[in-house]
Design a protein around this motif. Structure first.
Motif, short mmCIF file in Angstrom:
data_model
loop_
_atom_site.label_atom_id
_atom_site.label_comp_id
_atom_site.label_asym_id
_atom_site.label_seq_id
_atom_site.Cartn_x
_atom_site.Cartn_y
_atom_site.Cartn_z
N LEU A 1 15.64 62.99 119.88
CA LEU A 1 14.39 62.67 119.26
C LEU A 1 13.06 64.14 119.27
O LEU A 1 12.30 64.13 118.28
CB LEU A 1 13.27 61.72 119.68
N LEU B 1 19.45 59.83 113.94
CA LEU B 1 17.37 60.22 114.24
C LEU B 1 17.39 59.70 113.24
O LEU B 1 16.13 58.27 113.81
CB LEU B 1 17.42 61.42 113.64
N GLY C 1 6.37 64.54 122.03
CA GLY C 1 6.17 63.60 121.21
C GLY C 1 4.75 62.09 121.49
O GLY C 1 5.04 61.73 120.42
N TRP D 1 10.78 62.13 110.94
CA TRP D 1 12.09 62.98 111.07
C TRP D 1 11.74 63.95 110.70
O TRP D 1 12.50 64.64 111.48
CB TRP D 1 13.05 61.68 110.26
N SER E 1 10.43 65.56 113.98
CA SER E 1 11.72 65.81 114.91
C SER E 1 12.24 66.81 114.40
O SER E 1 12.73 67.46 115.97
CB SER E 1 12.37 64.52 114.94
#
Lengths: 249, 360
Positions: free
Chosen positions: B142, B158, B230, B262, B265
């Motif tokens: 991630l 993912l 994150g 996504w 990420s």
């Protein structure tokens, strides 16, 4: 209330006339005449010449799923004659196209289908966008089973439905297994399809590719599949008509 | 098939920020160049070993675009498909081919350099089966990963991992979560950060102090960076107007936010940080120092002598060691930037989210 039909290939494999007969027995107004194998093209031409399709509200054609580039001109010529004279759309797998120039004259009667994961192109939004640069006036057939096989989270299905909302004219519904063969839709697949229920264009012709031709009771299985897909589309329509009110914190 | 999400150097937010601030971050540029070259070599060597059911995935400095001459090539063959004995053959072949190019092999923990299965990553979130290695693989997928060659399996896994974090977050799904930050995901990212910090102490003991200073350096900067990115990824669900406007019950909310997360990420973590700083001029001063510290950190890791010094430094010598003192100062400068961003600059909306979600 929904425009649901079957593909002749799913009903009767290469026996197109029998597939049409079964569709009539099922009382369908929507049909897709499929010549998935190159050798079935002559049969398709003969069946179309011999039959009257006035009892169907909507007829579509499906071009072969595989052929050599040297056969492409013959495929195009055959389907062009059928499509233009009847104003029937032609569904094509983009990975079979070698020469886009040949297909461009179909204009909006060409429906490009999103592909399963084995295919080298046409699976995802970016690949489809690339294809539409070559055939800008083509429309699209959205195959929900292919989209799920490519991305089981259904995010790619969601992206395709959103990005090509104005091009999608035709739906394919079935389930595709890890062997990439079309089959009847399992409960698990319906759960996944519900992830994009709010984006499914329920008013478009929805053609079932769930193979029943190999079952012991194909008509009964086809009828059952039609009922289940009708329930799915009804659920999708319901989702689209009702926006839930957020629960307060 | 490669999804067209990659950005060129001129498009990377960190370099846009550098230009905006009139700063110079030569080590970030050098690392960008080294990363490009390393990924090109790896793609040529192993990219064609991916299939529609498998992706060759790179982690760590390659994914952060911070590759240096002494960096490891952390990789795994991510499998998302029917079981096939040939998957192991492909994995072994990847190892052999990477050994044939002048790039260091993965570290000794055994987390990378082998097969990784989607089932473990998707199904085992929390609980006894979510081992330390599994958590690490999932979190790094991630937070810092990039596929070379086919991305089909990579993107699918993912998105499915994100789907689990979102659709099983009851408060988020039902609108009981005050600002729409996905808590399940954010808690797991926070857990991973704490795990890294605790494992630092564990490895220090297990390895008798060997390599502790280098690990401390990374913990203070690159590991902390991925935790911060994150958090920003999660907070973006409240701050990005396009997704924040999707309230509970909005059609396609889950899929829209899976797609949003996504895309985040798939970007280098420092770019997520830089994008936030680009939006807020009030952070310009601290940005110069914070990103400058990070650039100096990369310069330190690129310096063979300094890196070697950190790799062999003993506890006893740390207090008087100039290189380690530099690391401490860089860590403090980097932390000051994060403190300003996450706790002080209210105009960004981030301190409020830190108060709501960051601790309890």
């Amino acid at each position: 209330m929904f425009k649901i039909g079957f593909s002749t290939g799913a009903l009767a494999k290469g026996d197109i006339a029998h597939g049409i007969e079964m569709a009539r027995e099922l009382g369908l107004a929507i049909i897709e005449l499929s010549a998935l194998r190159l050798r079935e093209m002559d049969t398709l031409v003969n069946v179309v010449a011999a039959q009257d399709f006035a009892d169907f509200e909507y007829v579509a054609l499906h071009a072969p799923a595989s052929f050599d580039p040297s056969d492409e001109k013959a495929v195009v010529d055959t389907f062009a004659a059928l499509a233009h004279s009847n104003r029937w759309p032609v569904i094509v797998h983009p990975d079979t196209i070698s020469n886009f120039e040949l297909w461009r004259p179909f204009e909006s009667l060409l429906y490009v289908e999103n592909m399963d994961k084995r295919k080298p192109r046409g699976r995802r939004v970016e690949e489809l966008e690339d294809i539409f640069t070559y055939v800008p006036n083509a429309q699209m057939c959205f195959d929900i089973a292919h989209a799920k096989q490519v991305d089981s989270s259904m995010t790619e299905a969601f992206r395709i439905l959103r990005n090509f909302r104005d091009r999608i004219r035709h739906l394919h519904i079935s389930e595709v297994g890890s062997d990439s063969r079309h089959r009847q839709v399992s409960d698990g697949a319906f759960r996944a399809y519900n992830e994009v229920a709010s984006s499914i264009p329920c008013d478009l012709p929805a053609v079932l590719e769930s193979v029943v031709s190999e079952s012991e009771a194909p008509l009964a299985d086809a009828s059952s599949e039609l009922k289940r897909v009708t329930e799915f589309l009804a659920h999708a329509a319901h989702v689209q008509s009702s926006v839930r009110t957020p629960v307060s914190s | 098939m490669a999804t067209t999400l990659a950005t060129t150097r001129s498009e990377r937010p960190v370099f846009t920020l550098e230009q905006k601030l009139g700063a110079t971050w030569p080590n970030l540029h050098a690392c960008e160049q080294a990363t490009d070259e390393a990924i090109d070599r790896l793609r040529a060597a192993v990219g064609r070993l991916s299939t529609e059911d498998t992706s060759v995935v790179l982690y760590g400095s390659l994914a952060r675009r911070e590759f240096t001459a002494d960096s490891d090539a952390d990789w795994s063959l991510l499998v998302d498909g029917i079981a096939d004995p040939q998957h192991l053959d492909s994995s072994l072949e990847i190892g052999r081919r990477i050994a044939g190019i002048p790039i260091k092999q993965p570290g000794r923990e055994g987390t990378f350099g082998q097969l990784t299965f989607s089932h473990d990553l998707i199904h085992y979130i929390g609980g006894e089966d979510d081992t330390n290695a599994n958590t690490t693989r999932r979190m790094l997928l991630l937070l810092e990963s990039v596929p070379v060659g086919g991305a089909d399996a990579y993107d699918r896994v993912l998105r499915n991992v994100l789907e689990r974090y979102l659709s099983e977050d009851y408060g988020w799904v039902h609108g009981r979560n005050p600002r729409g930050v996905p808590r399940f995901l954010q808690n797991d990212i926070a857990r991973y950060w704490r795990t890294m910090a605790v494992d630092f102490a564990y490895k220090q003991r297990q390895r008798g102090g060997e390599g502790w200073a280098l690990r401390s350096t990374k913990l203070r900067l690159s590991r902390k960076l991925i935790f911060a990115s994150g958090l920003l990824m999660c907070f973006s669900c409240a701050l990005d107007s396009a997704v924040a406007s999707l309230t509970a019950g909005s059609p396609s909310r889950v899929q829209t936010i899976i797609e949003h997360l996504w895309k985040l990420s798939r970007r280098p973590p420092i770019d997520l940080l830089a994008e936030t700083f680009l939006l807020h001029d009030g952070l310009n001063g601290v940005a110069v120092d914070m990103f400058g510290a990070y650039d100096d950190f990369l310069g330190l890791l690129s310096d063979a002598e300094a890196r070697s010094r950190l790799a062999t430094l003993s506890y006893a010598d740390a207090a008087t060691d100039e290189t380690y003192e530099l690391v401490r100062r860089l860590g403090h400068r980097f932390q000051q930037g994060l403190t300003r961003l996450f706790f002080e600059e209210d105009a960004t909306g981030i301190p409020e989210l830190t108060r709501i979600y960051g601790v309890f």
